[in-house]
Write an enzyme that holds these catalytic residues in place. Structure first.
Site, short mmCIF file in Angstrom:
data_model
loop_
_atom_site.label_atom_id
_atom_site.label_comp_id
_atom_site.label_asym_id
_atom_site.label_seq_id
_atom_site.Cartn_x
_atom_site.Cartn_y
_atom_site.Cartn_z
N ASP A 21 0.85 -1.19 0.00
CA ASP A 21 0.00 0.00 0.00
C ASP A 21 0.88 1.24 0.00
O ASP A 21 0.69 2.18 0.77
CB ASP A 21 -0.92 -0.01 1.22
CG ASP A 21 -2.05 1.01 1.12
OD1 ASP A 21 -2.47 1.32 -0.02
OD2 ASP A 21 -2.51 1.49 2.16
N ASN A 52 1.76 7.05 2.87
CA ASN A 52 2.44 6.08 3.74
C ASN A 52 3.96 6.22 3.69
O ASN A 52 4.68 5.31 4.09
CB ASN A 52 2.03 4.66 3.36
CG ASN A 52 0.67 4.29 3.93
OD1 ASN A 52 0.24 4.85 4.92
ND2 ASN A 52 -0.01 3.35 3.29
N ASP A 107 2.94 2.24 8.24
CA ASP A 107 1.69 1.50 8.01
C ASP A 107 1.86 0.30 7.09
O ASP A 107 1.50 0.32 5.91
CB ASP A 107 0.61 2.43 7.45
CG ASP A 107 -0.78 1.80 7.52
OD1 ASP A 107 -0.90 0.72 8.14
OD2 ASP A 107 -1.72 2.39 6.97
#
Length: 399
Positions: free
Chosen positions: A270, A275, A292
């Site tokens: 992701d 992030n 994350d």
């Protein structure tokens, strides 16, 4: 007062501070909610002179969404983060407290664990059917069925972790030097990710990112009737296009390289600009660091690159070139993966719509996405998927 309808409504300030205390840490009462939709994340300041306060005056608590990941899957995420940190890859890894990175707090609720396992099984069945696997493949069974004893501290209402606080800003993705730097760090992340496969974490593939989400949306009447047929037909065309142009890279279930195919490795999965945090390069530890890993999965390396590309084709071409200039200083990149960029983008679009629909009982989602679920939203998705079908049929980016 109406009864609480969502588990996160139990996360009052007192509950959060009590959870922190259950891990042996003492908060000074100051809490700040941080931005997160999937989980709930808080910055907590520690009382001076108490455990960890000297090295970490403030820590970040992440409460995992009940029923999304099993304890084994979360612990595998944590192990990957710690492995990356040990290899000096700049990630924010959870703190080990009393030898554990995953903690639980709240009333004991065995039903909640059973519901979590059942939900994972229900979600896996359609995807496994596409892949020709047993219905329960990839589903983590309860500890007793694995011949293990459940850890008593992991029998609680909420699973949570404690991490160090790390500041930073979004990186300047228009700067080639910044992209080159990020590319080097992604290559180092992938070098660690290629050491061994995940045991419990799922993969980025056609079945779990498109077929199962599509089937869930249709089965739960999540799409208005006036646009349902148009969306379903277009979605099927997109799925067929992915299967035709990305097989076997996004349709296989095995890990690693097989029959000369594209390698699958442990990923961030992701890796978008939200992030990655950037700190000034002239400071110790400056540059990018990744946050994350909640969505970490296995898949092709390009999954961690394509979300950093934006703009018109010429702009994306330049951005990709800068990323790969840095990446290939540290690790070889398989150019065949460039043909997967648009299929991966299409998978994310389908998966994203289902993610929003599944989360609609969480009050944070209707407030943040007021246009979701309307006929106009789904008409827009039909247009976007049609554009993606055209993009998948066009020549891929080159570098």
């Amino acid at each position: 007062m109406p009864a609480s309808t969502h588990p996160f409504e139990h996360l009052t300030p007192d509950f959060v501070l009590d959870a922190l205390a259950s891990a042996g840490l003492v908060g000074d009462g100051r809490l700040m909610a941080l931005n997160s939709y999937e989980n709930r994340v808080y910055l907590a300041h520690l009382e001076p002179g108490t455990p960890l306060a000297d090295t970490h005056p403030a820590v970040v608590l992440k409460f995992y969404r009940p029923g999304r990941w099993s304890a084994a899957q979360i612990e595998e995420e944590h192990a990957f983060a710690l492995e990356l940190a040990a290899a000096e890859v700049p990630v924010v890894a959870p703190l080990a407290i009393d030898g554990r990175t995953l903690h639980a707090f709240g009333e004991v609720d065995d039903h909640g664990y059973a519901a979590s396992v059942q939900m994972a099984a229900d979600q896996a069945k359609p995807a496994n059917a596409v892949l020709g696997l047993a219905p329960s493949a990839g589903v983590v069974p309860p500890p007793a069925e694995r011949g293990e004893k459940a850890h008593p501290r992991l029998k609680g209402e909420f699973l949570f972790s404690v991490s160090p606080r790390r500041g930073g800003r979004a990186p300047e993705l228009g700067d080639p030097e910044t992209l080159e730097w990020i590319g080097r760090f992604l290559a180092r992340l992938h070098a660690v990710g290629a050491r061994q496969p995940f045991t419990y974490r799922p993969a980025v593939n056609l079945a779990s990112y498109a077929v199962e989400p599509r089937d869930w949306l249709l089965a739960h009447d999540a799409i208005p009737l006036e646009v349902e047929r148009a969306w379903a037909d277009t979605c099927q065309q997109a799925i067929d296009c992915i299967a035709a142009c990305a097989r076997p890279a996004l349709t296989g279930a095995s890990k690693g390289t097989e029959d000369g195919g594209i390698a699958r490795l442990r990923l961030h999965a992701d890796c978008h600009v939200g992030n990655i945090l950037w700190t000034p390069a002239d400071r110790p530890g400056g540059g990018p660091h990744f946050v994350d890993l909640d969505d970490c999965r296995s898949g092709p390396a390009v999954q961690d690159l394509w979300m950093l590309l934006s703009g018109e084709r010429a702009e994306r071409q330049q951005q990709l070139g800068a990323l790969l200039d840095g990446y290939e200083q540290m690790r070889e990149f398989d150019r065949r993966e460039l043909a997967l960029i648009e299929p991966l983008r299409t998978l994310r679009l389908i998966h994203y719509s289902a993610w929003l629909a599944r989360r609609w009982d969480d009050p944070a989602f209707p407030a943040a996405f007021p246009d979701f679920g309307t006929p106009d939203y789904w008409r827009g998705q039909v247009v976007v998927l049609q554009e993606q079908i055209e993009a998948m049929q066009a020549p891929p980016l080159v570098a």
